[in-house]
Structure formats: structure tokens, C-alpha cells
Motif scaffolding. Structure first.
Motif, PDB file in Angstrom:
ATOM      1  N   SER A 281       1.418   7.543  -9.167  1.00  0.00           N
ATOM      2  CA  SER A 281       0.203   6.781  -9.194  1.00  0.00           C
ATOM      3  C   SER A 281       0.389   5.954  -7.609  1.00  0.00           C
ATOM      4  CB  SER A 281       0.701   5.728 -10.235  1.00  0.00           C
ATOM      5  OG  SER A 281       2.020   5.044 -10.012  1.00  0.00           O
ATOM      6  N   ILE A 282       1.504   6.005  -7.067  1.00  0.00           N
ATOM      7  CA  ILE A 282       1.542   5.193  -5.954  1.00  0.00           C
ATOM      8  C   ILE A 282       1.056   5.960  -4.846  1.00  0.00           C
ATOM      9  CG2 ILE A 282       3.176   4.390  -4.112  1.00  0.00           C
ATOM     10  CD1 ILE A 282       5.162   3.489  -6.197  1.00  0.00           C
ATOM     11  N   LEU A 283       1.332   7.362  -4.719  1.00  0.00           N
ATOM     12  CA  LEU A 283       0.838   8.215  -3.586  1.00  0.00           C
ATOM     13  C   LEU A 283      -0.595   8.587  -3.892  1.00  0.00           C
ATOM     14  CD1 LEU A 283       3.455  11.058  -3.519  1.00  0.00           C
ATOM     15  CD2 LEU A 283       3.238   9.064  -1.999  1.00  0.00           C
ATOM     16  N   ASP A 284      -1.035   8.296  -5.096  1.00  0.00           N
ATOM     17  CA  ASP A 284      -2.688   8.613  -5.291  1.00  0.00           C
ATOM     18  C   ASP A 284      -3.323   7.322  -5.442  1.00  0.00           C
ATOM     19  OD1 ASP A 284      -2.166  11.216  -5.598  1.00  0.00           O
ATOM     20  OD2 ASP A 284      -2.026  11.224  -7.688  1.00  0.00           O
ATOM     21  N   SER A 285      -2.548   6.194  -4.928  1.00  0.00           N
ATOM     22  CA  SER A 285      -3.299   4.813  -5.123  1.00  0.00           C
ATOM     23  C   SER A 285      -4.499   4.632  -4.215  1.00  0.00           C
ATOM     24  CB  SER A 285      -2.271   3.772  -5.112  1.00  0.00           C
ATOM     25  OG  SER A 285      -1.799   3.580  -3.822  1.00  0.00           O
ATOM     26  N   ASN A 286      -4.470   5.310  -3.073  1.00  0.00           N
ATOM     27  CA  ASN A 286      -5.455   4.927  -2.192  1.00  0.00           C
ATOM     28  C   ASN A 286      -6.891   5.739  -2.319  1.00  0.00           C
ATOM     29  OD1 ASN A 286      -3.802   7.336  -1.521  1.00  0.00           O
ATOM     30  ND2 ASN A 286      -5.534   7.840  -0.009  1.00  0.00           N
ATOM     31  N   SER A 287      -6.830   6.438  -3.463  1.00  0.00           N
ATOM     32  CA  SER A 287      -7.982   6.929  -4.088  1.00  0.00           C
ATOM     33  C   SER A 287      -8.720   6.117  -5.175  1.00  0.00           C
ATOM     34  CB  SER A 287      -7.659   8.548  -4.574  1.00  0.00           C
ATOM     35  OG  SER A 287      -6.913   8.530  -5.894  1.00  0.00           O
TER      36      SER A 287
ATOM     37  N   ILE B 256      11.781  -2.056  -0.488  1.00  0.00           N
ATOM     38  CA  ILE B 256      11.643  -3.597  -0.382  1.00  0.00           C
ATOM     39  C   ILE B 256      10.686  -4.295  -1.241  1.00  0.00           C
ATOM     40  CG2 ILE B 256      12.590  -3.821   2.021  1.00  0.00           C
ATOM     41  CD1 ILE B 256       9.876  -3.580   3.035  1.00  0.00           C
ATOM     42  N   GLY B 257      10.427  -3.551  -2.268  1.00  0.00           N
ATOM     43  CA  GLY B 257       9.260  -3.715  -3.286  1.00  0.00           C
ATOM     44  C   GLY B 257       7.956  -3.387  -3.094  1.00  0.00           C
TER      45      GLY B 257
ATOM     46  N   VAL C 270      -4.400  -0.245  -3.340  1.00  0.00           N
ATOM     47  CA  VAL C 270      -3.806   0.422  -2.359  1.00  0.00           C
ATOM     48  C   VAL C 270      -2.431  -0.336  -2.234  1.00  0.00           C
ATOM     49  CG1 VAL C 270      -3.236   0.706  -0.003  1.00  0.00           C
ATOM     50  CG2 VAL C 270      -5.798   0.972  -0.744  1.00  0.00           C
ATOM     51  N   SER C 271      -1.285   0.556  -2.220  1.00  0.00           N
ATOM     52  CA  SER C 271       0.227   0.286  -1.977  1.00  0.00           C
ATOM     53  C   SER C 271       0.267  -0.455  -0.797  1.00  0.00           C
ATOM     54  CB  SER C 271       0.966   1.228  -2.566  1.00  0.00           C
ATOM     55  OG  SER C 271       2.348   1.037  -1.996  1.00  0.00           O
ATOM     56  N   LEU C 272       0.807  -1.624  -0.572  1.00  0.00           N
ATOM     57  CA  LEU C 272       1.040  -2.223   0.662  1.00  0.00           C
ATOM     58  C   LEU C 272       2.091  -1.434   1.392  1.00  0.00           C
ATOM     59  CD1 LEU C 272       0.295  -5.960   0.596  1.00  0.00           C
ATOM     60  CD2 LEU C 272      -1.152  -4.149   1.530  1.00  0.00           C
ATOM     61  N   ARG C 273       3.049  -1.021   0.518  1.00  0.00           N
ATOM     62  CA  ARG C 273       4.361  -0.222   1.122  1.00  0.00           C
ATOM     63  C   ARG C 273       3.945   0.914   1.584  1.00  0.00           C
ATOM     64  NH1 ARG C 273       9.866   2.281  -1.436  1.00  0.00           N
ATOM     65  NH2 ARG C 273       8.376   2.581  -3.418  1.00  0.00           N
TER      66      ARG C 273
ATOM     67  N   LYS D  19      -5.956 -12.203   6.163  1.00  0.00           N
ATOM     68  CA  LYS D  19      -4.494 -12.975   6.740  1.00  0.00           C
ATOM     69  C   LYS D  19      -3.757 -11.654   7.138  1.00  0.00           C
ATOM     70  CE  LYS D  19      -0.658 -15.214   5.073  1.00  0.00           C
ATOM     71  NZ  LYS D  19      -0.130 -15.980   3.719  1.00  0.00           N
ATOM     72  N   PRO D  20      -3.127 -11.515   8.094  1.00  0.00           N
ATOM     73  CA  PRO D  20      -2.252 -10.683   8.624  1.00  0.00           C
ATOM     74  C   PRO D  20      -0.952 -10.664   7.814  1.00  0.00           C
ATOM     75  CG  PRO D  20      -3.178 -12.029  10.700  1.00  0.00           C
ATOM     76  CD  PRO D  20      -3.453 -12.735   9.368  1.00  0.00           C
ATOM     77  N   ILE D  21      -0.821  -9.545   7.001  1.00  0.00           N
ATOM     78  CA  ILE D  21       0.373  -9.277   6.367  1.00  0.00           C
ATOM     79  C   ILE D  21       1.511  -8.492   6.827  1.00  0.00           C
ATOM     80  CG2 ILE D  21       1.048  -8.443   3.984  1.00  0.00           C
ATOM     81  CD1 ILE D  21      -0.659 -11.201   3.857  1.00  0.00           C
ATOM     82  N   ILE D  22       0.939  -7.297   7.515  1.00  0.00           N
ATOM     83  CA  ILE D  22       2.089  -6.479   8.063  1.00  0.00           C
ATOM     84  C   ILE D  22       1.679  -6.215   9.554  1.00  0.00           C
ATOM     85  CG2 ILE D  22       2.593  -4.126   8.219  1.00  0.00           C
ATOM     86  CD1 ILE D  22       2.190  -3.908   5.085  1.00  0.00           C
ATOM     87  N   GLY D  23       2.674  -6.329  10.399  1.00  0.00           N
ATOM     88  CA  GLY D  23       2.424  -6.287  11.690  1.00  0.00           C
ATOM     89  C   GLY D  23       3.532  -5.129  12.281  1.00  0.00           C
ATOM     90  N   VAL D  24       3.015  -4.131  13.117  1.00  0.00           N
ATOM     91  CA  VAL D  24       3.754  -2.980  13.823  1.00  0.00           C
ATOM     92  C   VAL D  24       3.401  -2.921  15.175  1.00  0.00           C
ATOM     93  CG1 VAL D  24       4.399  -0.526  13.869  1.00  0.00           C
ATOM     94  CG2 VAL D  24       3.828  -1.827  11.553  1.00  0.00           C
TER      95      VAL D  24
END
Length: 344
Positions: free
Chosen positions: A31-37, A139-140, A41-44, A181-186
């Protein structure tokens, strides 16, 4: 006989529990791997994809740099009259980062500094293969609606310095914003040899790269302002008016580089007084925020919106700090920045 029955029942129960656990694990993973379909979407997964995309872009940047020569084009002049260069490294990095993210998350909006050019010449790995190594990012997780997510990418920050071989300033960046809102930054430094200093990331309320843990405390000290090389003199004059002649000013290139200098304590504030694009500042804003700092516009102190429907250019200046943000805002507001700048 009774003992055998008890053991048999216990064994059967264990087998059933193991089977149920396996079913849950694989269904959950699927379900996680297919969530983008679906609609969420999984933020992880987005975090892992963002890290991989930034690295892929960095590899393309290094590859172009290692060539004997490469063409330098111009996108025109900036408002400060500086040439705005673009190279094959910008385009190749864009192709790798943009296409890999769109392939992995086809429903998500991705905004890049560059346009696609000769992308058919760039081999784009499947980011989904990196999803098999999720234990490193245990990390959740959070799930967000696709329509609420915007990915901002900067395929090559500090292009001018890239052409001048000032490679310490060069970065590739990916930012995940949810409802603006910026949540993840790389932020990835492709020319940094030390492995513990080339990749920086944060996910607000979840975690950060190891090099952003146990940083020195940002205690009150004399202001050290880091500013753009392209308008260092302008900020220098304004800063000395605001803080006095003893203020220390460091000029550097690349917004990503300057954000990190504030994050790790080498500067107390990053100040920018002219227009700046949001793909330059989204990742840094997310990182500073996750570490407890603050980024706002300089002229009015407002938070910056990174929604895809909002303007892509910030025209009201930029201030980012780890501490004493309001104090810096007040210092600059006292010199009436807009009139100060327009007179120069």
C-alpha cells in the motif's frame, strides 16, 4: 497427551500470528509503494525520493564538469545587471531530477528552475528501487493528498560559480511543500568529498541527517551576516547602518550554501535584499524550520508561501536566522529598507 495438545495449539497459534504478521507487512508495504497511484502520497517515500533525486542531479553536474569543455548560455540579465548563465549541467541535472520524480509520483506537481532540454540523452533510474531501503529512514510516516503537495527542485544552485570553478558553493536541492509549507528539505553538495558533509536533509517533526544533529548552540553573539556575492556591497551598507560598523559580513554564492552556513552556526543570519526564486529557498527554509529557526520575507516579516499556485518569485527580501529573528527584522526595518535600496 494433554501437554501435546497444548503444545500443538501453541504452535498453531504462533504459525497463525506469523502468517497474519506477514500478510500485514506485505499489504502495508504494497500500500505504501502504490500510494502515489492513489489520492495520497507517503511523505517517507517522498523524502527518500527527494534525497535520491538530489544525488542523481549532483552526479550529472559532476559529469558535465569533468568534461574537457562545456557550453555556457545565458538566460538574460538579473535585476542587478548580472549575467544569468545556464549550462548543460543545469539541463542534465534537471532531466534526471524532474523526470525521476515525475515517474515515481506522476500525480504530484513538480516545479523546477530549468526547462526540459535534451532529456532523451539522460538515463533516468527508477526511484522506486530506492524504496527497498526504508529501514534507514524508519522515522514514522505521514500521508498527504497529492493535490496539496508541491515539489520544488533546483537542479544546480550557483551556476555562475560552477562556471568559475568555485565548486564549494554548488548544490542541488529538492523541497517538499504541503499546502504551501515546506516540510522536507534536501540539499546536496556534489563536489564535497567528505561523505558526512555532502548531504543534508530534514523532515519537520520526524528527523534529520546525522550531520544536523548535535550542532553547537546558537547563543547570542555579534551578528555575522551571510549575503550574496552579487550584491554584497548593497547589504554591507544597509547592515552597517542597522548594526554598526563592526558587523561582520560574509559574501558567498548559492542560497543552499548560505542556508546551511546559518544552520550549522557559521553565520547568524542570511540576508537577501533583492528578488529571489522560490526554488532557491524552499529547501533551506524547510531545514532551518526543522532545526528551530525561522525564515521570512525581510521587508514585512511574513512567512513565505510555497504553494504551486503562488508566485514563483519572492520580491520582498529574505531573512533567515536560528535565533533572535524579530530583533534582526526590527534592526532592518528601522532603516526603511525599501527607500534605502531604491536610492542605491
Amino acid at each position: 497427551m494433554l501437554r501435546m495438545n497444548v503444545r500443538s495449539k501453541r504452535f498453531s497459534l504462533c504459525v497463525i500470528l506469523l502468517l497474519l504478521g506477514a500478510i500485514y507487512f506485505f499489504s502495508r508495504r504494497s500500500s505504501i509503494l502504490d500510494s502515489n497511484s492513489k489520492d495520497v502520497v507517503s511523505l517517507r517515500l517522498l523524502l527518500v525520493a527527494a534525497i535520491k533525486a538530489a544525488e542523481l542531479g549532483g552526479y550529472e553536474v559532476v559529469s558535465v564538469h569533468d568534461q574537457t569543455s562545456f557550453n555556457i548560455e545565458s538566460k538574460g540579465k538579473t535585476k542587478e545587471g548580472e549575467n544569468d548563465p545556464v549550462t548543460a549541467a543545469d539541463y542534465r541535472s534537471h532531466c534526471a531530477m524532474y523526470n525521476s520524480l515525475k515517474d515515481a509520483f506522476p500525480g504530484v506537481t513538480v516545479i523546477s528552475e530549468e526547462a526540459s532540454k535534451d532529456c532523451d540523452k539522460v538515463v533516468v533510474p527508477d526511484l522506486k528501487s530506492s524504496f527497498n531501503n526504508l529501514k534507514e529512514y524508519d522515522i514514522g510516516d505521514d500521508f498527504e493528498n497529492i493535490e496539496d503537495i508541491t515539489i520544488w527542485i533546483d537542479p544546480l544552485d550557483a551556476t555562475k560559480e560552477f562556471t568559475e570553478n568555485l565548486l564549494q558553493f554548488v548544490t542541488t536541492m529538492v523541497c517538499i511543500a504541503v499546502k504551501g509549507k515546506p516540510i522536507i528539505g534536501v540539499i546536496y553538495k556534489p563536489f564535497e568529498a567528505k561523505k558526512d558533509r555532502n548531504l543534508y536533509w530534514t523532515w519537520i517533526d520526524h528527523g534529520a541527517s546525522q550531520n544536523l544533529y548535535n550542532l553547537p548552540k546558537h547563543e547570542n553573539k555579534l551578528p555575522i551576516l551571510i549575503v550574496s556575492r552579487s550584491h554584497a556591497g548593497q547589504v554591507n551598507n544597509a547592515s552597517k547602518t542597522a548594526f554598526g560598523r563592526n558587523v561582520q559580513i560574509v559574501s558567498a554564492a548559492g542560497a543552499g550554501y548560505k542556508f546551511l552556513e546559518v544552520a550549522v552556526g557559521n553565520a547568524t543570519a542570511y540576508v537577501h535584499m533583492t528578488a529571489i526564486k522560490k526554488w532557491d529557498i524552499c529547501s533551506g527554509t524547510a531545514i532551518i524550520s526543522a532545526l528551530g529557526g525561522r525564515t521570512t520575507s525581510l521587508f514585512d516579516g511574513h512567512l513565505i508561501n510555497f504553494d504551486s499556485t503562488d508566485t514563483k518569485v519572492l520580491t520582498s527580501g529574505l531573512l533567515t536566522t536560528m535565533t533572535d529573528h524579530n530583533w534582526y527584522l526590527e534592526k532592518f526595518s528601522n532603516i526603511q529598507l525599501r527607500s534605502f535600496i531604491s536610492s542605491r
